[in-house]
Scaffold this active site. Structure first.
Site, PDB file in Angstrom:
ATOM      1  CD  GLU A  88      -4.032  -5.013   8.475  1.00 60.84           C
ATOM      2  OE1 GLU A  88      -3.968  -4.689   9.671  1.00 60.84           O
ATOM      3  OE2 GLU A  88      -3.534  -4.302   7.578  1.00 60.84           O
ATOM      4  CG  HIS A 136      -5.348   1.754   4.408  1.00 62.15           C
ATOM      5  ND1 HIS A 136      -6.029   2.813   4.976  1.00 62.15           N
ATOM      6  CD2 HIS A 136      -5.162   0.853   5.413  1.00 62.15           C
ATOM      7  CE1 HIS A 136      -6.228   2.578   6.260  1.00 62.15           C
ATOM      8  NE2 HIS A 136      -5.703   1.381   6.554  1.00 62.15           N
ATOM      9  CG  ASP A 169       0.412  -4.278   5.966  1.00 62.32           C
ATOM     10  OD1 ASP A 169       0.144  -4.669   7.114  1.00 62.32           O
ATOM     11  OD2 ASP A 169       0.723  -3.086   5.704  1.00 62.32           O
ATOM     12  CG  ASN A 211      -1.608   1.353   1.428  1.00 60.73           C
ATOM     13  OD1 ASN A 211      -2.396   1.761   0.579  1.00 60.73           O
ATOM     14  ND2 ASN A 211      -1.288   2.064   2.519  1.00 60.73           N
ATOM     15  NE  ARG A 266      -1.204  -9.422   7.933  1.00 63.82           N
ATOM     16  CZ  ARG A 266      -0.919  -8.122   8.050  1.00 63.82           C
ATOM     17  NH1 ARG A 266       0.027  -7.557   7.318  1.00 63.82           N
ATOM     18  NH2 ARG A 266      -1.575  -7.364   8.920  1.00 63.82           N
TER      19      ARG A 266
END
Ligand code: ARE
Ligand code: CA
Length: 480
Positions: free
Chosen positions: A225, A192, A188, A98, A186
């Site tokens: 996430e 966002h 993260d 991100n 995963r």
């Protein structure tokens, strides 16, 4: 992207938070493989900003996509993946795409290379100012989805994933991990990033490596996430079309339940996802605590159970592993007081390997995954995989029990009164060894035993003054 591609009957991954690759490889061979763990989530593997005092969270501040961090370099990573795959343990990488780092001047990464975060310049990728979202802003209002996606998360410079150039760099990084033999990622801070940008990226990721032993056409497991406890503009249900989502509601519900602040009998309807507003089971990855909420970062607050409350923690983990909901992840921590504190390290900042004495970790590592009450429940989950939840019983309050078909049975007592009750276990007649308090050694049980009669009934006892265990678990492989 919703299948973890575990080997055989395995069901559960462990997050070896801040472990070094060489130590993980050894742990796969010595313990995780033989004990039936299905996979390991490793901390972010790419180059990150080196921060003063080396807090754990520096690894969430990328400087480049080179594989080099305090856990090891690319050769060590490659060796780990190979050795873990060889003993049936899959590797999942925590990926941070991100954003890049926050401001720091001078700024150098774990390879020794420098960057100019204040000018949005990361030559190791390379990214320059035009690859980031503008104008620069900080997320303040979680009720504004555009702000959540296009502004900076606590000053971490926010990449613009709508640009083909940025996507190409991210895909190249993901594909490199896949070539090296990982089983999944995963993602993260997925909250966002725009779901439509992520979909484009996921579509372009390679199939899992045939050379690493995956069946043809296997898609990587992707678990995102997205912290969504309700009441914000961004919803987790925007993200579960093709990939899985981490269900943060779960650990919070478990925290309330096993702290005795909510009624365990209400868990009978965990499957009722509307009641708890949880993801459908096949889309959810669940845990009791993670590296953030065990130290007050992220969501969940003081309700989250951790290794610091062992009795309740072991009950919650046992429930998670006995209950069919979701893909399960066990947390493996190091001891901490200060929430910023990094892993055990020497004066040069090199991580000190966990040392294992009598099966237990010492030197500052907790290794929850080596607690017998936890790894034996991982084995329980593998054994009952696919069996229906049956014989649900509750006293209407904080004593519950259920079976998984005719293969396993668990009971919990989270209240001030003793549990002493004749219950239907669903199990065949025989004498069983409770795998929470012991195991079968040379035909004898080192813990509590329970006698199941010809009708499947047994007298189940969990005393409220037992300071260690509030759960009992039986299964057909621990029959005397
Ligand atoms: C650190 C410092 C900051 C500093 C920043 C830049 O703590 O003070 O401004 O660096 O210099 C981790 C740490 C952060 C750390 C960061 C970078 O937790 O403290 O910042 O690394 O070093 C939100 C996000 C969610 C995120 C949590 C922590 O939505 O994605 O915050 N979790 C992941 C990881 C973290 C990691 C990052 C993301 C960043 O798991 O380990 O941060 O890569 C409500 C909202 C949630 C929100 C939560 C907390 O519940 O619903 O969305 O989570 O509040 O704000
Ligand atoms: Ca963003």
């Amino acid at each position: 992207h919703k299948d973890p591609h575990y080997v055989g009957d395995r069901t559960t991954m462990v997050h070896l938070f801040e472990w070094k690759f060489n130590d993980i490889a050894k742990e796969c061979e010595d313990f995780l493989g033989p004990m039936g763990y299905g996979g390991v989530q490793v901390s972010p593997v790419n180059e990150n900003l080196v921060m003063d005092n080396r807090p754990w969270f520096e690894r969430y501040q990328p400087i480049s996509y080179k594989i080099i961090s305090r856990s090891g370099n690319e050769d060590e990573f490659k060796d780990m993946v190979k050795r873990c795959n060889k003993v049936g343990v899959r590797i999942y990488v925590d990926t941070v795409v991100n954003h890049m780092s926050g401001d720091a001047n001078p700024a150098y990464g774990t390879s020794g290379a420098s960057a100019k975060p204040n000018e949005l310049s990361y030559p190791g990728v390379p990214y320059s100012s035009k690859n980031f979202n503008h104008p620069t802003c900080t997320i303040q209002n979680y009720n504004n989805a555009t702000e959540v996606r296009n502004c900076e998360l606590s000053g971490l410079h926010d990449l613009d994933q709508s640009q083909k150039y940025v996507r190409d760099k991210i895909i190249k990084f993901f594909n490199k991990l896949i070539d090296l033999g990982v089983a999944g990622l995963r993602v993260d801070a997925a909250k966002h990033m725009w779901p439509k940008d992520l979909e484009v990226i996921y579509k372009r990721i390679k199939k899992l490596s045939r050379k690493a032993g995956f069946p043809p056409k296997s898609l990587p497991y992707i678990y995102q996430e997205v912290i969504d406890l309700g009441g914000e503009a961004v919803s987790k249900f925007e993200y579960n079309k093709t990939a899985a989502v981490i269900e943060f509601q779960y650990g919070i519900v478990m925290g309330y339940m096993f702290r005795g602040e909510d009624n365990l009998s209400r868990l009978s309807s965990l499957e009722d996802t509307n009641k708890w507003r949880m993801m459908p089971s096949r889309d959810a990855l669940v845990m009791i605590d993670n590296h953030d909420n065990q130290r007050g970062h992220g969501a969940g607050g003081e309700k989250i159970l951790t290794y610091k409350d062992p009795k309740m923690y072991k009950m919650a983990i046992a429930f998670m592993l006995a209950h069919p909901y979701g893909q399960t992840r066990v947390m493996s921590s190091y001891v901490f007081d200060d929430p910023s504190q990094g892993p055990p390290a020497d004066s040069n900042g090199n991580i000190i390997s966990p040392e294992i004495v009598d099966g237990k970790c010492v030197k500052g590592w907790v290794c929850e995954h080596r607690w017998p009450q936890i790894y034996r429940m991982v084995q329980f989950r593998n054994l009952v995989n696919g069996e229906k939840l049956e014989n649900w019983w509750s006293n209407g309050n904080n004593q519950i029990a259920f079976s998984r078909g005719g293969k396993g049975f668990v009971a919990f007592n989270a209240e001030k009164d003793d549990l002493k009750q004749g219950l239907q276990t669903g199990l065949p007649e025989g004498v069983y060894c409770d795998v929470i308090t012991g195991e079968v050694v040379d035909g004898k049980c080192s813990g509590r035993t329970v006698e199941v009669d010809a009708k499947g009934n047994a007298l189940i006892e969990i005393l409220s003054n037992d300071t260690d265990e509030g759960v009992l678990a039986l299964h057909i492989q621990a029959k005397l």
